[in-house]
Design an enzyme around this catalytic site. Structure first.
Site, short mmCIF file in Angstrom:
data_model
loop_
_atom_site.label_atom_id
_atom_site.label_comp_id
_atom_site.label_asym_id
_atom_site.label_seq_id
_atom_site.Cartn_x
_atom_site.Cartn_y
_atom_site.Cartn_z
N LYS A 22 -6.13 2.24 -3.01
CA LYS A 22 -5.35 1.83 -1.84
C LYS A 22 -6.18 1.91 -0.56
CE LYS A 22 -1.54 0.79 -3.96
NZ LYS A 22 -1.11 -0.63 -4.05
N TYR A 31 -6.07 6.74 -7.39
CA TYR A 31 -5.00 5.94 -6.79
C TYR A 31 -5.25 5.82 -5.29
CZ TYR A 31 -0.39 4.32 -5.39
OH TYR A 31 0.63 3.59 -4.85
N SER A 72 0.85 -1.18 0.00
CA SER A 72 0.00 0.00 0.00
C SER A 72 0.89 1.24 0.00
CB SER A 72 -0.94 -0.04 1.21
OG SER A 72 -1.88 1.01 1.17
#
Length: 283
Positions: free
Chosen positions: A149, A145, A131
């Protein structure tokens, strides 16, 4: 103890560093990549290279089955495959959004699901989710993005509680900046909307997104950065120490400056909650 790793996106960047570090440690590795030829220079008898596109759930299940058949057991699963996507939320196409989530989030889910029956049967295993500190906070132009995550973190937290009784550990590795191709040819960009020129200038230092077809600027022609990203080998060494732990944590922070970034993000969240008079932040 010799371990067997299954690493996605093993051909470059962090995945390559994890692969090389595990092999140097004397472990066995099943390294996967969309193009397995990109790993042909690693001629190790303890390395098995398999083609894999983590977006394809059926392909993932078949590849993980093959990995268990070849090795007999997998001890460490590293869900590393992913890429960066930059753009204002309004600028993304549906295809860009779905492809980002398919790779960065669903890819890890499919690999995990495929491995779990055999991991439970073994009675041990360690799933390492790669991560970012961006999964603790957020940053303009990185909404998708961050979203992928953040989804991975929420999924992995619940997963850890489900798997603990079976002797399977889950760790979310929150990484800071590393000198990989993540911000280079692996990075993808939205089509620029002029309404966000000022924001792009503030965040990226230019009103336009970089041209992915442009010739890279030579290192000696680039301006001096405010900081230098760490060598991926630093992250690989940290992951090796992590999988050596008898009781690994759910979350671990890796990389220079990463701890400060997480602290800043949590402090911002604390200040947001403190605007609610009924909320008391835990001591």
């Amino acid at each position: 103890m010799t371990r067997t790793w299954f690493i996605t996106g093993a051909n470059r960047g962090l995945g390559r560093a994890f692969t090389e570090a595990a092999l140097a440690h004397g472990d066995h590795v099943v390294g996967t990549a969309r193009d397995p030829q990109t790993l042909r220079d690693l001629t190790q008898d303890r390395l098995t290279v398999l083609p894999l596109d983590v977006r394809d759930r059926e392909n993932v299940h078949a590849t993980v089955r093959q990995a268990f058949t070849v090795t007999g057991a997998l001890d460490v699963i590293v869900n590393n495959a992913g890429y960066g996507l930059v753009g204002a939320a309004e600028e993304f196409t549906e295809t860009q959004i779905r492809d980002q989530m398919d790779t960065n989030f669903y890819g890890a889910v499919w690999v995990t699901q495929a491995a779990l029956p055999r991991l439970r049967e073994q009675g041990h295993g360690h799933i390492v989710q790669i991560s970012t500190v961006g999964a603790v906070g957020s940053m303009p132009l990185f909404s998708m993005y961050n979203a992928g995550k953040w989804a991975l973190e929420g999924y992995s937290g619940a997963l850890a509680d489900e798997l603990r009784p079976f002797g399977i550990a889950v760790t979310i590795a929150q990484l800071g900046g590393f000198a990989t191709d993540w911000a280079g040819s692996s990075m993808k960009f939205a089509n620029a909307n002029p309404a966000y020129d000022e924001l792009r200038s503030a965040v990226l230092g230019t009103a336009n997104y970089p041209d992915p077809q442009a010739v890279p600027v030579a290192a000696d022609e680039q301006p001096d950065p405010e900081w230098v990203d760490a060598d991926p080998a630093v992250a690989a060494a940290a992951v090796l120490r992590l999988v050596d732990m008898t009781d690994p944590p759910l979350r671990t922070i890796i990389g220079p400056g990463a701890h400060q970034m997480v602290a800043m993000a949590l402090d911002q969240r604390r200040r947001d909650y403190e605007t609610d008079p009924e909320f008391t932040w835990p001591a």
